[in-house]
Design an enzyme around this catalytic site. Structure first.
Site, PDB file in Angstrom:
ATOM      1  N   LYS A  69     -54.002 -20.368  -5.431  1.00  0.00           N
ATOM      2  CA  LYS A  69     -52.794 -21.164  -5.129  1.00  0.00           C
ATOM      3  C   LYS A  69     -52.725 -21.463  -3.632  1.00  0.00           C
ATOM      4  O   LYS A  69     -53.331 -20.760  -2.803  1.00  0.00           O
ATOM      5  CB  LYS A  69     -51.512 -20.441  -5.578  1.00  0.00           C
ATOM      6  CG  LYS A  69     -51.202 -19.115  -4.860  1.00  0.00           C
ATOM      7  CD  LYS A  69     -50.439 -19.249  -3.549  1.00  0.00           C
ATOM      8  CE  LYS A  69     -50.208 -17.899  -2.877  1.00  0.00           C
ATOM      9  NZ  LYS A  69     -49.929 -17.968  -1.459  1.00  0.00           N
ATOM     10  N   ASP A 108     -46.096 -12.475  -5.381  1.00  0.00           N
ATOM     11  CA  ASP A 108     -46.683 -13.757  -5.785  1.00  0.00           C
ATOM     12  C   ASP A 108     -47.619 -13.626  -6.991  1.00  0.00           C
ATOM     13  O   ASP A 108     -48.565 -14.383  -7.137  1.00  0.00           O
ATOM     14  CB  ASP A 108     -47.327 -14.503  -4.597  1.00  0.00           C
ATOM     15  CG  ASP A 108     -48.446 -13.719  -3.945  1.00  0.00           C
ATOM     16  OD1 ASP A 108     -48.713 -12.604  -4.401  1.00  0.00           O
ATOM     17  OD2 ASP A 108     -49.045 -14.245  -2.989  1.00  0.00           O
TER      18      ASP A 108
HETATM   19  O1  C5P Z   1     -44.526  -7.945  -3.159  1.00  0.00           O
HETATM   20  P1  C5P Z   1     -45.730  -7.764  -2.314  1.00  0.00           P
HETATM   21  O2  C5P Z   1     -46.548  -6.566  -2.710  1.00  0.00           O
HETATM   22  O3  C5P Z   1     -46.562  -8.979  -2.263  1.00  0.00           O
HETATM   23  O4  C5P Z   1     -45.229  -7.506  -0.845  1.00  0.00           O
HETATM   24  C1  C5P Z   1     -46.031  -6.909   0.138  1.00  0.00           C
HETATM   25  C2  C5P Z   1     -45.187  -6.676   1.386  1.00  0.00           C
HETATM   26  O5  C5P Z   1     -44.878  -7.936   1.991  1.00  0.00           O
HETATM   27  C3  C5P Z   1     -43.837  -6.025   1.107  1.00  0.00           C
HETATM   28  O6  C5P Z   1     -43.908  -4.643   1.192  1.00  0.00           O
HETATM   29  C4  C5P Z   1     -42.953  -6.582   2.205  1.00  0.00           C
HETATM   30  O7  C5P Z   1     -43.119  -5.841   3.374  1.00  0.00           O
HETATM   31  C5  C5P Z   1     -43.538  -7.943   2.456  1.00  0.00           C
HETATM   32  N1  C5P Z   1     -42.780  -9.021   1.783  1.00  0.00           N
HETATM   33  C6  C5P Z   1     -41.568  -9.402   2.319  1.00  0.00           C
HETATM   34  N2  C5P Z   1     -40.856 -10.414   1.747  1.00  0.00           N
HETATM   35  C7  C5P Z   1     -41.333 -11.054   0.661  1.00  0.00           C
HETATM   36  C8  C5P Z   1     -42.576 -10.688   0.092  1.00  0.00           C
HETATM   37  C9  C5P Z   1     -43.285  -9.656   0.689  1.00  0.00           C
HETATM   38  O8  C5P Z   1     -41.116  -8.837   3.317  1.00  0.00           O
HETATM   39  N3  C5P Z   1     -40.623 -12.064   0.145  1.00  0.00           N
END
Ligand code: C5P
Length: 367
Positions: free
Chosen positions: A10, A165
């Protein structure tokens, strides 16, 4: 018989980020767009007394244990289904490993789709939109599968648990992503569009990019509350711009499938990206913190954009927090010209196209 699943990449068509929230995440508003580029995920599964997972990959950088998103997804899905199975997953990496393309998240969804196929759960129970078929849910079937809506909702929930995502790959095509990115809404697709993905060797840490963003918010006095209004406004703008969709009979409506290589997919007509005006206002907020840290990435965006040249991009941007960048083009020739601009700078690039939802689902299962 193993099930082989395409696991597509993506890009983000715009990514607006809010100030940090008390839960440590950031509210955002983005349009995800799937691409034709893919990894291959092969799944073999059979019911067993106890669950046992085994994961392999042709790329030594891929974790082969519970840290892997595909592993997490399959373990959570089996749990939700109340089933035990012996599952083998093989991930054949074909996508550039650079961040920003959602490769690991897509692998998780491909593994789930493979698991469902192996366990005899029809794709219609999980694919977006009203279920096109009914499943013979006899008394011995897991209760979560009685009714396609409940399994669709459950797998979105599981995907959100695996990563922000991941859920987008349960929709495919053009998708509005809200909240922390896991809240996904299918948007009307625009026609397949030529895309060049640049994959510089620079590594960008997403948590660091978010920390840099937090510092910027603090310096600019942006709060989670004040940024939410802006995010809501942008989400409405996205929804109304995409509502234009693909006019009837245009390529990409799902009826024509993948067009011949070399054909100008956007055709002689203006691309929807331009027609709807989206390309004039979308931006990726991560560029504000990532480009100052990694100036060569800003230069690659400039090369992809080719502003002022007759082959200029419709839109060029960092994808996610990078380091992958992309450009979208009116014609294959314009895309090739962008690759030529990148070559002297020694930047690797791949030519691909955007992949609408119908083609995403039609092409997903390889066997
Ligand atoms: O959900 P995911 O594992 O992709 O997120 C990884 C890190 O990225 C989270 O721990 C957070 O610190 C950050 N994040 C964020 N805001 C989002 C998505 C991710 O701060 N919308």
């Amino acid at each position: 018989m193993p099930t082989v699943v395409r696991s597509h990449a993506k890009i983000n068509l715009g990514l607006y980020i809010g100030a940090p929230r008390p839960d440590g995440f950031h509210a955002l508003s983005t349009v995800y767009q799937t691409l034709e580029l893919y990894d291959l995920v092969t799944v073999t599964a059979r019911p067993a007394v106890a669950t046992a997972l085994d994961l392999t990959s042709n790329d030594s950088r891929v974790p082969t244990d519970a840290r892997n998103t595909a592993w997490k997804m399959v373990a959570l899905a089996l749990d939700a289904l109340g089933l035990s199975a012996e599952v083998q997953i093989h991930i054949e990496k074909r996508l550039p490993v650079q961040g920003g393309l959602g490769a690991g998240s897509a692998n998780a969804v491909a593994a789930l789709v493979g698991l469902e196929a192996e366990l005899g759960i029809p794709q219609s129970l999980g694919a977006p939109g009203p279920a096109s078929g009914t499943w013979d849910s006899n008394n011995s079937s897991p209760s979560v599968l009685r009714g396609s809506a409940s399994w669709r909702a459950k797998r979105l929930q599981i995907a959100a648990q695996v990563g922000s995502d991941v859920p987008l790959f349960l929709i495919g095509g053009a998708i509005l992503g809200l909240d922390r990115g896991q809240q996904v809404y299918p948007l009307p697709d625009f026609e397949p569009t030529w895309c060049v993905v640049a994959t510089p060797e620079t590594g960008v840490s997403t948590p660091q990019a978010f920390r840099d963003w937090d510092a910027l918010c603090q310096a600019e006095g942006l709060t989670a509350e004040s940024s939410q209004d802006k995010l809501n406004e942008l989400s409405r703008a996205y929804a109304s711009a995409f509502a234009g969709g693909i006019p009837e009979g245009r390529p990409g409506d799902g009826s024509s499938g993948v067009l011949a290589a070399g054909e100008d997919l956007a055709g002689p007509q203006e691309s929807a990206l331009v027609r709807t005006g989206i390309s004039s206002w979308i931006q990726n907020d991560f560029e504000r913190v990532v480009f100052p840290q990694h100036p060569p990435l800003a230069e690659i965006k400039r090369l992809l954009a080719g502003s002022g040249s007759p082959e200029a991009a419709l839109h060029a941007s960092l994808s996610g927090s990078g380091s992958a960048l992309f450009g979208l083009y009116q014609s294959c020739g314009d895309a090739e010209a962008a690759r030529e601009r990148l070559r002297p700078a020694g930047v690797a690039s791949t030519l691909t196209r955007t992949l609408p939802r119908s083609a995403y689902w039609r092409q997903m299962l390889l066997q």
